[in-house]
Scaffold this motif. Structure first.
Motif, PDB file in Angstrom:
ATOM      1  N   ARG A 470       0.981  -1.103  -0.068  1.00  0.00           N
ATOM      2  CA  ARG A 470      -0.058  -0.042  -0.165  1.00  0.00           C
ATOM      3  C   ARG A 470       0.816   1.206  -0.072  1.00  0.00           C
ATOM      4  O   ARG A 470       0.577   2.335  -0.467  1.00  0.00           O
ATOM      5  N   TYR A 471       1.836   1.219   0.854  1.00  0.00           N
ATOM      6  CA  TYR A 471       2.839   2.373   0.833  1.00  0.00           C
ATOM      7  C   TYR A 471       3.480   2.797  -0.411  1.00  0.00           C
ATOM      8  O   TYR A 471       3.382   3.830  -1.200  1.00  0.00           O
ATOM      9  N   TRP A 472       3.874   1.731  -1.236  1.00  0.00           N
ATOM     10  CA  TRP A 472       4.576   1.940  -2.484  1.00  0.00           C
ATOM     11  C   TRP A 472       3.699   2.240  -3.861  1.00  0.00           C
ATOM     12  O   TRP A 472       3.930   3.133  -4.318  1.00  0.00           O
ATOM     13  N   LEU A 473       2.528   1.536  -3.665  1.00  0.00           N
ATOM     14  CA  LEU A 473       1.610   2.018  -4.755  1.00  0.00           C
ATOM     15  C   LEU A 473       1.068   3.646  -4.393  1.00  0.00           C
ATOM     16  O   LEU A 473       0.840   4.145  -5.299  1.00  0.00           O
ATOM     17  N   GLY A 474       0.943   3.830  -3.011  1.00  0.00           N
ATOM     18  CA  GLY A 474       0.730   5.192  -2.775  1.00  0.00           C
ATOM     19  C   GLY A 474       1.844   6.225  -3.241  1.00  0.00           C
ATOM     20  O   GLY A 474       1.451   7.289  -3.820  1.00  0.00           O
ATOM     21  N   PHE A 475       2.966   5.677  -2.973  1.00  0.00           N
ATOM     22  CA  PHE A 475       4.224   6.675  -3.662  1.00  0.00           C
ATOM     23  C   PHE A 475       4.273   6.812  -5.042  1.00  0.00           C
ATOM     24  O   PHE A 475       4.390   7.857  -5.764  1.00  0.00           O
ATOM     25  N   PHE A 476       3.926   5.696  -5.924  1.00  0.00           N
ATOM     26  CA  PHE A 476       3.941   5.680  -7.204  1.00  0.00           C
ATOM     27  C   PHE A 476       2.728   6.774  -7.487  1.00  0.00           C
ATOM     28  O   PHE A 476       2.853   7.710  -8.695  1.00  0.00           O
ATOM     29  N   ARG A 477       1.765   6.702  -6.779  1.00  0.00           N
ATOM     30  CA  ARG A 477       0.594   7.715  -7.168  1.00  0.00           C
ATOM     31  C   ARG A 477       0.880   9.193  -7.169  1.00  0.00           C
ATOM     32  O   ARG A 477       0.644  10.137  -7.528  1.00  0.00           O
ATOM     33  N   ASP A 478       1.417   9.296  -5.569  1.00  0.00           N
ATOM     34  CA  ASP A 478       1.683  10.876  -5.361  1.00  0.00           C
ATOM     35  C   ASP A 478       2.668  11.481  -6.065  1.00  0.00           C
ATOM     36  O   ASP A 478       2.932  12.634  -6.293  1.00  0.00           O
ATOM     37  N   HIS A 479       3.667  10.510  -6.550  1.00  0.00           N
ATOM     38  CA  HIS A 479       4.788  11.105  -7.184  1.00  0.00           C
ATOM     39  C   HIS A 479       4.755  10.752  -8.830  1.00  0.00           C
ATOM     40  O   HIS A 479       5.967  10.960  -9.537  1.00  0.00           O
ATOM     41  N   ALA A 480       3.685  10.550  -9.491  1.00  0.00           N
ATOM     42  CA  ALA A 480       3.603  10.044 -10.659  1.00  0.00           C
ATOM     43  C   ALA A 480       4.114  11.263 -11.843  1.00  0.00           C
ATOM     44  O   ALA A 480       4.575  10.894 -12.682  1.00  0.00           O
ATOM     45  N   ALA A 481       3.854  12.329 -11.450  1.00  0.00           N
ATOM     46  CA  ALA A 481       4.147  13.402 -12.422  1.00  0.00           C
ATOM     47  C   ALA A 481       5.575  13.261 -12.450  1.00  0.00           C
ATOM     48  O   ALA A 481       6.180  13.674 -13.697  1.00  0.00           O
ATOM     49  N   THR A 482       6.467  13.340 -11.422  1.00  0.00           N
ATOM     50  CA  THR A 482       7.743  13.447 -11.546  1.00  0.00           C
ATOM     51  C   THR A 482       8.370  12.140 -11.728  1.00  0.00           C
ATOM     52  O   THR A 482       9.371  12.091 -12.963  1.00  0.00           O
ATOM     53  N   LEU A 483       7.845  10.918 -11.479  1.00  0.00           N
ATOM     54  CA  LEU A 483       8.525   9.745 -11.616  1.00  0.00           C
ATOM     55  C   LEU A 483       8.357   9.120 -13.252  1.00  0.00           C
ATOM     56  O   LEU A 483       9.072   8.923 -13.676  1.00  0.00           O
TER      57      LEU A 483
END
Length: 590
Positions: A470-483
Motif C-alpha cells: 500500500r505504501y509503495w503503490l501510494g508513492f507511485f500515485r503521489d509522485h507520478a508526475a515526477t517519476l
C-alpha cells in the motif's frame, strides 16, 4: 561488369579535427539537411528490393564503456564489428545505438528515421583500426512518390546519453506527427496482471477477485493474460488461433466484463495474433499460410500477414473482445514472431514485405477499435520498441524477468529512454510469501520510474506485506508526475544503472541502487532519496546552504525520524533504512 552507384558524405567532429568519409552503396543519392549541431543526411533509393542501401564509416571513440542499444538485455559490453549485427524490423528493436563513457556522456549516437521498416544495424569495434565501425544496411523503407527516403542522424555533441537519446525520440516524434496514437491517462497507472498469480489457471471468478482486491490497492485495470482461451494448462500454444473464451472458465464473457467494470476497473485482454495451434478451428483454413512452425509443427511461429484473408481473420479476433464483450484494451503479444527478413514466398499475398502486412493489420485494428473506444489501451512488450509501433500501441511493458528486481530496473529504464511519450510498465511484480518487508519494497523500488504491474494474491498478503504494498503503490500515485514525466537521468548504463533520477521544477527523486553517493548539480527545494541499496545509508553531496527539514521513513512508510538541520559541507551521510525514503525540503526562512 557494371559498378553499382555509390555516394558518400563526411562525418566531422564539432571542432573539425576528425573527419571520416561515409560511403553509401546501392542505387542511392544523398544530401545533407540543415540541423542544429547534429549531422542529418537524407538518402534516397529507387528500389530497395533490387539492392539494399549500405552506409559505412569508422569513427574514433575514446573512453567508451558500453554500447547502448534498443534491444540489448543484460549485455552491456562494447561489441566487435563482426559480432554487433542487429536485424531491426518494425516489430522488433529500433534503429539507434549510442556509445557511452563512464561519465555518462555519449560521444557518438547513430540513428535512422522512423521511415525505416527493416535494416541490419551494426556498431562495433573494428580490430584493424581500433575505431568504431558503423555499418547500416537498409532493406525496407516507406515509399513516397515512388522513392524510398530515409534520414541518417549522427550526434557528436557529447551530451549525457539520456539527453542524446531524447534527441532521437524527439526527431521520431516530429516525423510521425499526428500518426502517433494518444496515450490515455489510465495507461500511466498501476495495474493488476493475472500472469504470475494464475498463469493459465485463470477464470472469471479469479479475475473478478483480483479486480476487486486490486481496486482497493489502487490498481486501475486488470490484465487478463494467457489461459482465458483454453482449458489446457501446459503453457503451450497449440490451442491458440480462434481467440474465443472457454465455456468452463468464462461462460459469459460480456457479463463478466460488466461485473469487473462495476468495480471501477478497466479490463485488458491478452491475445497473440501471430500464433495459431493445431487444435484451433482456424488451423485447416490457415496452416498453409504460415511463415513457420514450432512445437513439432503444433503451432505457427507466425501467420503470414501478407495475405488479406489472414489479416481479416486476425483483425476480427482483435476487434471482437472490444465490440462484443466490452473490454477496454488488448495486450498484444508475440508480435516479434513477425520479424522475418527472408520469409518464404507468398504467391497470393498483396504485400511486398511481412512488415508491410503487419502494419496494415495493426492499422486496421487501431482504426476499428478507436472507433469503438477512443481511449483504447494497447500493451506491447519489449522488444517491440520500434517508433513505428507508436502509431498503434499506448503502453510498453518490460520483458519478462520474474522476481528479478535488478533486471526489471534495467528493462524499465531502457524502455523509458526510447519510449517517447509511450507509457512504460514494469514486468509483473511478484515475491515469495515469506519474503522480508525490504525484499518486497525492493521489487517496487526497482521499477520506480515506470507504472507497476502487480501479480500477487493481494487478498492473501501478510499484514507486513500489505503495509509495504500500500505504501509503495501510494508513492507511485503521489509522485507520478515526477517519476513518469519528469526528466529521466540514469547513471552508468554499463553497470546496469547504479542510480536513476527524475527531475521536475517541483521536486527531484533519486533512487540509489549500487552507488550510495548522490551528487547534485545544484541544490533543489524538494529532494526525495529512495534507498534501493543494501546498506542503511545514503551519502549526499551538493545539498546547499541553509536549514532543511528531513523526514525519514522505512520500507513500509513508517516515519522513523524527523528534524531540521543545516547540511554539512561536502558529503552528508544520512541514515536511511534499506528500502526506505528520505525527504529533504528546504526550510522556510523568516
Amino acid at each position: 561488369m557494371s559498378v553499382p552507384p555509390q555516394a558518400s558524405f563526411e562525418v566531422r567532429s564539432p571542432d573539425g579535427s576528425v573527419v571520416r568519409t561515409a560511403t553509401v552503396s546501392g542505387a542511392a543519392t544523398v544530401r545533407e539537411l540543415d540541423a542544429d549541431g547534429v549531422l542529418l543526411v537524407e538518402v534516397v533509393a529507387a528500389d530497395l528490393r533490387v539492392e539494399p542501401v549500405r552506409i559505412r564509416w569508422t569513427w574514433p571513440v575514446e573512453g567508451a564503456a558500453t554500447l547502448w542499444q534498443a534491444t540489448q538485455g543484460s549485455h552491456r559490453n562494447l561489441p566487435t564489428d563482426w559480432g554487433s549485427q542487429r536485424d531491426v524490423r518494425s516489430v522488433r528493436s529500433a534503429p539507434v545505438a549510442a556509445l557511452v563513457r563512464t561519465d555518462d556522456v555519449s560521444p557518438l549516437v547513430v540513428s535512422l528515421s522512423s521511415s525505416v521498416r527493416g535494416c541490419d544495424f551494426a556498431v562495433g569495434v573494428n580490430e584493424e583500426t581500433a575505431e568504431q565501425l558503423v555499418e547500416l544496411v537498409v532493406d525496407d523503407v516507406d515509399q513516397i512518390d515512388g522513392e524510398h527516403r530515409l534520414t541518417v542522424r549522427v550526434d557528436l555533441r557529447a551530451l549525457h546519453f539520456a539527453a542524446a537519446l531524447r534527441g532521437v525520440t524527439d526527431a521520431w516524434t516530429a516525423e510521425l506527427g499526428d500518426r502517433i496514437t494518444p496515450v490515455p491517462d489510465v495507461a500511466r497507472t498501476a495495474m493488476y496482471s493475472t500472469w504470475y498469480s494464475d498463469h493459465q489457471h485463470v477464470s472469471q471468478e479469479s479475475v473478478e477477485r483480483h479486480a476487486r482486491t486490486g481496486a482497493q490497492y489502487g490498481c486501475s485495470a486488470v490484465i487478463v493474460d494467457d489461459g482465458w482461451q483454453t482449458d489446457n494448462t501446459q503453457r503451450g500454444y497449440a490451442y491458440c488461433g480462434d481467440w474465443e473464451p472457454t465455456s468452463s472458465s468464462f461462460p459469459d464473457m460480456a457479463d463478466h466484463v460488466r461485473r469487473v467494470h462495476a468495480l471501477g476497473v478497466d479490463y485488458v485482454l491478452w491475445i497473440a495474433p501471430p500464433l495459431m495451434g493445431r487444435h484451433s478451428k482456424a488451423w485447416d483454413r490457415f496452416s498453409d499460410k504460415a511463415l513457420g512452425f514450432l512445437d513439432a509443427e503444433q503451432t505457427t511461429v507466425a501467420l503470414d500477414p501478407r495475405y488479406a484473408d489472414v489479416r481479416e481473420h486476425l483483425v476480427e479476433c482483435c476487434v471482437r473482445p472490444v465490440r462484443d464483450w466490452g473490454v477496454d484494451g488488448l495486450k498484444i503479444d508475440f508480435i516479434d514472431s513477425w520479424a522475418w527478413k527472408n520469409p518464404p514466398p507468398a504467391p497470393d499475398g498483396d504485400c511486398a514485405t511481412v512488415d508491410e502486412g503487419v502494419e496494415l493489420f495493426f492499422a486496421a485494428v487501431r482504426d476499428e477499435l478507436q472507433r469503438l473506444r477512443p481511449d483504447l489501451l494497447i500493451e506491447f512488450r519489449q522488444d517491440y520498441v520500434n517508433p513505428r509501433l507508436w502509431q498503434y500501441g499506448t503502453f510498453l511493458r518490460a520483458g519478462d524477468c520474474a522476481l528479478d528486481a535488478v533486471e526489471n530496473r534495467v528493462r524499465t529504464v531502457d524502455a523509458r529512454l526510447l519510449a517517447g511519450d509511450r507509457a512504460v510498465h514494469s514486468d509483473m511484480l511478484m515475491w515469495h510469501p515469506d519474503a522480508s518487508a525490504e525484499a518486497v519494497a525492493e521489487q517496487f523500488i526497482g521499477v520506480l520510474f515506470s507504472s507497476p504491474q502487480v501479480s500477487m494474491e493481494l487478498d492473501a498478503l501478510s499484514d507486513e506485506h500489505d503495509r509495504v504494498v500500500r505504501y509503495w503503490l501510494g508513492f507511485f500515485r503521489d509522485h507520478a508526475a515526477t517519476l513518469l514525466q519528469g526528466e529521466l537521468v540514469p547513471v552508468r548504463p554499463d553497470a546496469r544503472y547504479t542510480q536513476v533520477a527524475a527531475i521536475t521544477a517541483e521536486e527531484t527523486i533519486v533512487a540509489v541502487y549500487s552507488n550510495p553517493v548522490v551528487r547534485l548539480a545544484a541544490p533543489t527545494d524538494v529532494l526525495v532519496l529512495v534507498n534501493g541499496g543494501n546498506e542503511p545509508a545514503v551519502l549526499l553531496d551538493g545539498a546547499g546552504d541553509g536549514p532543511v527539514e528531513v523526514v525519514v521513513s522505512d520500507c513500509s512508510g513508517r516515519e522513523v525520524r524527523r528534524g531540521t538541520c543545516a547540511p554539512p559541507r561536502g558529503l552528508w551521510a544520512l541514515d536511511v533504512p534499506v528500502g526506505g525514503v528520505a525527504r529533504i525540503e528546504r526550510a522556510a526562512t523568516a
